[in-house]
Design a protein around this motif. Sequence first.
Motif, PDB file in Angstrom:
ATOM      1  N   ASN A   1       0.814  -1.222   0.000  1.00  0.00           N
ATOM      2  CA  ASN A   1       0.000   0.000   0.000  1.00  0.00           C
ATOM      3  C   ASN A   1       0.845   1.268   0.000  1.00  0.00           C
ATOM      4  N   ARG A   2       2.185   1.100   0.014  1.00  0.00           N
ATOM      5  CA  ARG A   2       3.101   2.239  -0.004  1.00  0.00           C
ATOM      6  C   ARG A   2       2.823   3.204   1.156  1.00  0.00           C
ATOM      7  N   VAL A   3       2.675   2.655   2.338  1.00  0.00           N
ATOM      8  CA  VAL A   3       2.427   3.495   3.508  1.00  0.00           C
ATOM      9  C   VAL A   3       3.751   4.109   3.971  1.00  0.00           C
ATOM     10  N   ALA A   4       3.804   5.448   4.040  1.00  0.00           N
ATOM     11  CA  ALA A   4       5.022   6.148   4.480  1.00  0.00           C
ATOM     12  C   ALA A   4       4.994   6.254   6.006  1.00  0.00           C
ATOM     13  N   ILE A   5       5.279   5.122   6.670  1.00  0.00           N
ATOM     14  CA  ILE A   5       5.153   5.082   8.128  1.00  0.00           C
ATOM     15  C   ILE A   5       6.147   6.035   8.787  1.00  0.00           C
ATOM     16  N   GLY A   6       7.380   6.022   8.285  1.00  0.00           N
ATOM     17  CA  GLY A   6       8.424   6.788   8.957  1.00  0.00           C
ATOM     18  C   GLY A   6       8.530   8.224   8.514  1.00  0.00           C
ATOM     19  N   THR A   7       8.095   8.505   7.279  1.00  0.00           N
ATOM     20  CA  THR A   7       8.345   9.830   6.717  1.00  0.00           C
ATOM     21  C   THR A   7       7.072  10.603   6.406  1.00  0.00           C
ATOM     22  N   GLY A   8       5.920   9.960   6.574  1.00  0.00           N
ATOM     23  CA  GLY A   8       4.664  10.666   6.353  1.00  0.00           C
ATOM     24  C   GLY A   8       4.200  11.319   7.635  1.00  0.00           C
ATOM     25  N   GLY A   9       3.168  12.106   7.550  1.00  0.00           N
ATOM     26  CA  GLY A   9       2.616  12.711   8.757  1.00  0.00           C
ATOM     27  C   GLY A   9       1.450  11.894   9.264  1.00  0.00           C
ATOM     28  N   ARG A  10       0.993  12.227  10.451  1.00  0.00           N
ATOM     29  CA  ARG A  10      -0.179  11.552  10.994  1.00  0.00           C
ATOM     30  C   ARG A  10      -1.186  12.628  11.350  1.00  0.00           C
ATOM     31  N   VAL A  11      -2.374  12.518  10.818  1.00  0.00           N
ATOM     32  CA  VAL A  11      -3.405  13.494  11.133  1.00  0.00           C
ATOM     33  C   VAL A  11      -4.604  12.765  11.715  1.00  0.00           C
ATOM     34  N   SER A  12      -4.982  13.143  12.930  1.00  0.00           N
ATOM     35  CA  SER A  12      -6.131  12.507  13.565  1.00  0.00           C
ATOM     36  C   SER A  12      -7.403  13.031  12.917  1.00  0.00           C
ATOM     37  N   PRO A  13      -8.474  12.227  12.944  1.00  0.00           N
ATOM     38  CA  PRO A  13      -9.734  12.660  12.328  1.00  0.00           C
ATOM     39  C   PRO A  13     -10.274  13.935  12.984  1.00  0.00           C
ATOM     40  N   ALA A  14     -10.166  14.033  14.298  1.00  0.00           N
ATOM     41  CA  ALA A  14     -10.691  15.195  15.016  1.00  0.00           C
ATOM     42  C   ALA A  14      -9.518  16.019  15.542  1.00  0.00           C
ATOM     43  N   PRO A  15      -9.737  17.325  15.801  1.00  0.00           N
ATOM     44  CA  PRO A  15      -8.689  18.126  16.438  1.00  0.00           C
ATOM     45  C   PRO A  15      -8.212  17.453  17.724  1.00  0.00           C
ATOM     46  N   ASN A  16      -6.910  17.549  17.969  1.00  0.00           N
ATOM     47  CA  ASN A  16      -6.281  16.777  19.045  1.00  0.00           C
ATOM     48  C   ASN A  16      -5.260  17.659  19.735  1.00  0.00           C
ATOM     49  N   TRP A  17      -5.239  17.695  21.079  1.00  0.00           N
ATOM     50  CA  TRP A  17      -4.387  18.622  21.826  1.00  0.00           C
ATOM     51  C   TRP A  17      -2.914  18.473  21.499  1.00  0.00           C
ATOM     52  N   GLN A  18      -2.454  17.191  21.366  1.00  0.00           N
ATOM     53  CA  GLN A  18      -1.035  16.970  21.122  1.00  0.00           C
ATOM     54  C   GLN A  18      -0.662  17.372  19.694  1.00  0.00           C
ATOM     55  N   GLN A  19      -1.514  16.965  18.741  1.00  0.00           N
ATOM     56  CA  GLN A  19      -1.230  17.320  17.349  1.00  0.00           C
ATOM     57  C   GLN A  19      -1.265  18.824  17.132  1.00  0.00           C
ATOM     58  N   ASN A  20      -2.132  19.518  17.856  1.00  0.00           N
ATOM     59  CA  ASN A  20      -2.176  20.971  17.719  1.00  0.00           C
ATOM     60  C   ASN A  20      -0.857  21.623  18.116  1.00  0.00           C
ATOM     61  N   MET A  21      -0.108  20.955  19.006  1.00  0.00           N
ATOM     62  CA  MET A  21       1.164  21.512  19.465  1.00  0.00           C
ATOM     63  C   MET A  21       2.351  21.034  18.627  1.00  0.00           C
ATOM     64  N   GLU A  22       2.135  20.000  17.809  1.00  0.00           N
ATOM     65  CA  GLU A  22       3.291  19.410  17.111  1.00  0.00           C
ATOM     66  C   GLU A  22       3.210  19.449  15.589  1.00  0.00           C
ATOM     67  N   SER A  23       1.974  19.394  15.054  1.00  0.00           N
ATOM     68  CA  SER A  23       1.872  19.260  13.591  1.00  0.00           C
ATOM     69  C   SER A  23       2.457  20.448  12.815  1.00  0.00           C
ATOM     70  N   PRO A  24       2.520  21.667  13.386  1.00  0.00           N
ATOM     71  CA  PRO A  24       3.109  22.765  12.597  1.00  0.00           C
ATOM     72  C   PRO A  24       4.593  22.584  12.270  1.00  0.00           C
ATOM     73  N   TYR A  25       5.252  21.629  12.928  1.00  0.00           N
ATOM     74  CA  TYR A  25       6.705  21.558  12.794  1.00  0.00           C
ATOM     75  C   TYR A  25       7.200  20.449  11.876  1.00  0.00           C
ATOM     76  N   GLY A  26       6.302  19.599  11.379  1.00  0.00           N
ATOM     77  CA  GLY A  26       6.714  18.603  10.389  1.00  0.00           C
ATOM     78  C   GLY A  26       7.666  17.555  10.918  1.00  0.00           C
ATOM     79  N   SER A  27       7.542  17.216  12.189  1.00  0.00           N
ATOM     80  CA  SER A  27       8.393  16.146  12.721  1.00  0.00           C
ATOM     81  C   SER A  27       7.865  14.819  12.219  1.00  0.00           C
ATOM     82  N   THR A  28       8.723  14.046  11.557  1.00  0.00           N
ATOM     83  CA  THR A  28       8.327  12.722  11.095  1.00  0.00           C
ATOM     84  C   THR A  28       8.521  11.722  12.229  1.00  0.00           C
ATOM     85  N   LEU A  29       8.006  10.522  12.041  1.00  0.00           N
ATOM     86  CA  LEU A  29       8.235   9.481  13.046  1.00  0.00           C
ATOM     87  C   LEU A  29       9.745   9.275  13.221  1.00  0.00           C
ATOM     88  N   ILE A  30      10.466   9.282  12.108  1.00  0.00           N
ATOM     89  CA  ILE A  30      11.915   9.028  12.201  1.00  0.00           C
ATOM     90  C   ILE A  30      12.620  10.165  12.938  1.00  0.00           C
TER      91      ILE A  30
END
Lengths: 137, 395
Positions: free
Chosen positions: B115-144
């Motif tokens: 399925n070509r899932v980019a586990i390490g280099t893709g982003g993760r977006v939760s379906p609903a707004p999420n407190w942790q993602q709101n603090m981290e998603s602006p910075y583009g930190s990948t899993l790696i």
Amino acid sequence: MPNRPQPRFPEPNTETFWEGCQVGELRYQVNNSTGNVIFYPRLHDPQTGSRDFSWKVSKGEGAIYTFSVVRQNRMPNFIDLGAYPVAYIDLDEGFRMMSTIVGVDNPTKDISIGQRVRVEFEKQDEGEYPIPVFRLI
Amino acid sequence: MTQERTAAIVGVYEYPLRVAPGISAMEVKLDSIAQALADAGLEWSDVDGLYDAGDGEAGGGLQLAAYLGINPTVIDTTQVGGSSFEFHAAHAVRDIAAGKCKVAVLSYGSTSASNRVAIGTGGRVSPAPNWQQNMESPYGSTLISNYAMVKQRHMHEYGTTTEQLAGISVATRKHAMRNPDAVKAMNDLQFVEVREITVEDVLESRIVADPLHLLECCMISDGGGAVVIASAEIARNCKKSPVWIIGSGEATKYLENNGDITISAAAQSGPIAFQEAGISPSEIDIAMIYDSFSITVAVCLEDLGFCGKGEVGDYVANGRLAFDVEGTPALNTDGGGLSSNHPGMRGIFLLFEAARQLRGESTSQVEGAKLAVAHGNGGLLGGTHTGGTIILAKD
């Protein structure tokens, strides 16, 4: 201008924090009885469960706790950035946040743990919330 | 504390393909459950405990029960990322000890590679707004990059070097080259060169997120498998000798102000498991440690007590944890997530290889292996994560 992902709402924990960013304030919470510093922003103090807290404004200065430089990613907002840093910053008031370091020529060489940094609020192409980022002092 | 022998692994099956186009995750689970039951000498109708991490198209325990056509008396759908299966194994032993079920099945299926899932280099977006993602998603930190930040801090605090940690990749690849399924995996996933590697190879491989090099990162494959855990009474009558689960520990960890990012959840789950088992890390022959990245293994080895905090550089340097080096435990003798199998949640594979070693069936067999540890890490090592530790003993 950059086009970083925006915070999404309704999200009650982080709303006051992001309203602070709109007026140039890096806000954090303090437990009114114990003085414990609360971050990431939350509806309670994770040490006690108490919801009796106050919002404060950080001076916005701290040190790099650790960092990485992302050289490969598949996130649409970041694909054009090239290599970019991500970091955990320890603010002087005693809280740790994820952010990035701006204004460095070569992030793979010019950043190190312990360097002093200061916050600035980076305006975005789209979206109403400027993003808090850090610059080396 | 005396070792309790209330439940044992009696059947395992690792789905052989790592690239399986056209095969569904449910099919992987289905085939694996049938084969693991056959390995144990048990029947479909014997299964009365179902443990599922929500992988596969069915998406959960109830749907899996309906699909398989069984009526379990226990359904446990704990989902804690890659460590889910260590949690499941711990819960299965408890449920069996409590008399709630007798034959527990854990299964996993994934088609991340196809399925070509980019586990390490893709982003993760939760379906609903999420407190942790709101603090981290602006910075583009990948899993790696999250894991890389742990390595960066470890190097800063303890002087650990990539050259030292490369010993993990070197030993693991050595094991992979002895495992035909791992060799096929690396070929099918089009590794540039399928051969043993050196410390220099690791150092010269490109950096994905500083300071993590490509050869310190796991593959992304298809795959899966199943484990059958049974009560002592049933285990003694199964086809192969039982592999006893004698200790377990579960823990969580997350970002904390003034916290130490170089300490993982294993620092909590490890001691609980070893105390229950009544043994010490120095007695362990086989260390199956979740190798999403070199640094995951490094930090977990320290936290489990194989060496002191900050000492793992010397401990793993120069491939010291290879199966044929005496005086050290053998690390990830199947070839690990680095070089054999990593469809996203590797925890179940740790149980397979630990069982194979204690049955004498590994392709990198440690002679006389009696005790093994399987430690799964789920989530983000430098953020919110879980640790699940299982201690296993030969019959």
